[in-house]
Design a protein around this motif. Structure first.
Motif, mmCIF file in Angstrom:
data_model
loop_
_atom_site.group_PDB
_atom_site.id
_atom_site.type_symbol
_atom_site.label_atom_id
_atom_site.label_comp_id
_atom_site.label_asym_id
_atom_site.label_seq_id
_atom_site.Cartn_x
_atom_site.Cartn_y
_atom_site.Cartn_z
ATOM 1 N N MET A 15 44.941 17.801 -11.894
ATOM 2 C CA MET A 15 44.918 18.596 -10.667
ATOM 3 C C MET A 15 45.136 20.072 -10.973
ATOM 4 O O MET A 15 44.540 20.946 -10.337
ATOM 5 C CB MET A 15 45.980 18.095 -9.695
ATOM 6 N N ARG A 16 46.003 20.367 -11.930
ATOM 7 C CA ARG A 16 46.246 21.750 -12.310
ATOM 8 C C ARG A 16 45.016 22.352 -12.963
ATOM 9 O O ARG A 16 44.696 23.518 -12.737
ATOM 10 C CB ARG A 16 47.444 21.832 -13.253
ATOM 11 N N ARG A 17 44.304 21.577 -13.758
ATOM 12 C CA ARG A 17 43.139 22.081 -14.476
ATOM 13 C C ARG A 17 41.866 22.077 -13.636
ATOM 14 O O ARG A 17 40.826 22.524 -14.101
ATOM 15 C CB ARG A 17 42.914 21.231 -15.725
ATOM 16 N N SER A 18 41.920 21.545 -12.427
ATOM 17 C CA SER A 18 40.704 21.419 -11.617
ATOM 18 C C SER A 18 40.101 22.774 -11.259
ATOM 19 O O SER A 18 38.907 22.878 -11.012
ATOM 20 C CB SER A 18 41.000 20.634 -10.345
ATOM 21 N N HIS A 19 40.910 23.818 -11.246
ATOM 22 C CA HIS A 19 40.412 25.144 -10.895
ATOM 23 C C HIS A 19 39.888 25.904 -12.112
ATOM 24 O O HIS A 19 39.415 27.032 -11.959
ATOM 25 C CB HIS A 19 41.518 25.956 -10.222
ATOM 26 N N ASP A 20 39.988 25.319 -13.304
ATOM 27 C CA ASP A 20 39.554 26.003 -14.509
ATOM 28 C C ASP A 20 38.066 25.831 -14.797
ATOM 29 O O ASP A 20 37.533 26.488 -15.681
ATOM 30 C CB ASP A 20 40.344 25.498 -15.725
ATOM 31 N N ALA A 21 37.397 24.951 -14.070
ATOM 32 C CA ALA A 21 35.987 24.679 -14.338
ATOM 33 C C ALA A 21 35.143 25.904 -13.967
ATOM 34 O O ALA A 21 35.467 26.648 -13.028
ATOM 35 C CB ALA A 21 35.521 23.476 -13.543
ATOM 36 N N LEU A 22 34.059 26.109 -14.698
ATOM 37 C CA LEU A 22 33.155 27.205 -14.406
ATOM 38 C C LEU A 22 32.308 26.861 -13.193
ATOM 39 O O LEU A 22 31.801 25.743 -13.067
ATOM 40 C CB LEU A 22 32.250 27.478 -15.604
ATOM 41 N N LYS A 23 32.160 27.806 -12.297
ATOM 42 C CA LYS A 23 31.363 27.591 -11.101
ATOM 43 C C LYS A 23 29.939 28.088 -11.347
ATOM 44 O O LYS A 23 29.723 29.034 -12.097
ATOM 45 C CB LYS A 23 31.977 28.325 -9.918
ATOM 46 N N THR A 24 28.974 27.456 -10.699
ATOM 47 C CA THR A 24 27.591 27.882 -10.848
ATOM 48 C C THR A 24 27.381 29.196 -10.109
ATOM 49 O O THR A 24 27.980 29.452 -9.066
ATOM 50 C CB THR A 24 26.627 26.826 -10.293
ATOM 51 N N VAL A 25 26.517 30.021 -10.654
ATOM 52 C CA VAL A 25 26.218 31.318 -10.061
ATOM 53 C C VAL A 25 25.182 31.110 -8.967
ATOM 54 O O VAL A 25 24.184 30.424 -9.167
ATOM 55 C CB VAL A 25 25.700 32.299 -11.135
ATOM 56 N N ASN A 26 25.423 31.705 -7.805
ATOM 57 C CA ASN A 26 24.547 31.518 -6.659
ATOM 58 C C ASN A 26 23.546 32.665 -6.594
ATOM 59 O O ASN A 26 23.825 33.724 -6.037
ATOM 60 C CB ASN A 26 25.385 31.453 -5.378
ATOM 61 N N TYR A 27 22.370 32.437 -7.178
ATOM 62 C CA TYR A 27 21.304 33.433 -7.119
ATOM 63 C C TYR A 27 20.491 33.220 -5.854
ATOM 64 O O TYR A 27 20.336 32.109 -5.372
ATOM 65 C CB TYR A 27 20.382 33.317 -8.333
ATOM 66 N N GLN A 28 19.952 34.311 -5.327
ATOM 67 C CA GLN A 28 19.110 34.238 -4.149
ATOM 68 C C GLN A 28 17.887 35.107 -4.383
ATOM 69 O O GLN A 28 17.971 36.173 -4.989
ATOM 70 C CB GLN A 28 19.886 34.729 -2.928
ATOM 71 N N GLU A 29 16.739 34.660 -3.881
ATOM 72 C CA GLU A 29 15.507 35.413 -4.068
ATOM 73 C C GLU A 29 15.528 36.643 -3.174
ATOM 74 O O GLU A 29 15.840 36.567 -1.982
ATOM 75 C CB GLU A 29 14.308 34.528 -3.721
ATOM 76 N N ASP A 30 15.200 37.804 -3.752
ATOM 77 C CA ASP A 30 15.162 39.049 -3.004
ATOM 78 C C ASP A 30 13.924 39.051 -2.115
ATOM 79 O O ASP A 30 12.827 38.726 -2.547
ATOM 80 C CB ASP A 30 15.137 40.241 -3.963
ATOM 81 N N SER A 31 14.097 39.433 -0.843
ATOM 82 C CA SER A 31 12.975 39.387 0.096
ATOM 83 C C SER A 31 11.939 40.478 -0.187
ATOM 84 O O SER A 31 10.771 40.318 0.151
ATOM 85 C CB SER A 31 13.488 39.520 1.528
ATOM 86 N N HIS A 32 12.347 41.585 -0.828
ATOM 87 C CA HIS A 32 11.407 42.680 -1.082
ATOM 88 C C HIS A 32 10.658 42.485 -2.396
ATOM 89 O O HIS A 32 9.437 42.609 -2.454
ATOM 90 C CB HIS A 32 12.139 44.017 -1.120
ATOM 91 N N THR A 33 11.383 42.202 -3.465
ATOM 92 C CA THR A 33 10.759 42.130 -4.787
ATOM 93 C C THR A 33 10.420 40.705 -5.198
ATOM 94 O O THR A 33 9.579 40.514 -6.076
ATOM 95 C CB THR A 33 11.692 42.727 -5.852
ATOM 96 N N GLY A 34 11.082 39.714 -4.638
ATOM 97 C CA GLY A 34 10.834 38.335 -5.025
ATOM 98 C C GLY A 34 11.610 37.895 -6.252
ATOM 99 O O GLY A 34 11.495 36.751 -6.674
ATOM 100 N N GLU A 35 12.398 38.787 -6.822
ATOM 101 C CA GLU A 35 13.202 38.434 -7.992
ATOM 102 C C GLU A 35 14.542 37.871 -7.533
ATOM 103 O O GLU A 35 14.984 38.099 -6.411
ATOM 104 C CB GLU A 35 13.432 39.668 -8.867
#
Length: 61
Positions: A15-35
């Motif tokens: 339970m103490r170590r549960s917060h040590d995991a790496l979280k996935t990065v939340n990328y979003q597509e840009d509406s102007h450039t599409g990147e």
């Protein structure tokens, strides 16, 4: 020799170590450039944030 006051059970240790995991990065597509870009961050190539020009765009790469 150091001796712990009480044994930490595997459940409590986990339970103490549960917060040590790496979280996935939340990328979003840009509406102007599409990147893909990070949400709530300025797009450094175009200098846009929420449809407004914040920074001058960087040169071509």
């Amino acid at each position: 020799m150091a001796v712990p006051k009480s044994k930490i059970s595997p459940s409590r240790r986990g339970m103490r170590r549960s917060h040590d995991a790496l979280k996935t990065v939340n990328y979003q597509e840009d509406s102007h450039t599409g990147e893909f870009k990070l949400r709530h961050h300025i797009d450094l190539k175009t200098g846009m944030y929420r449809g407004k020009q914040i920074l001058e765009p960087k040169g071509d790469y």
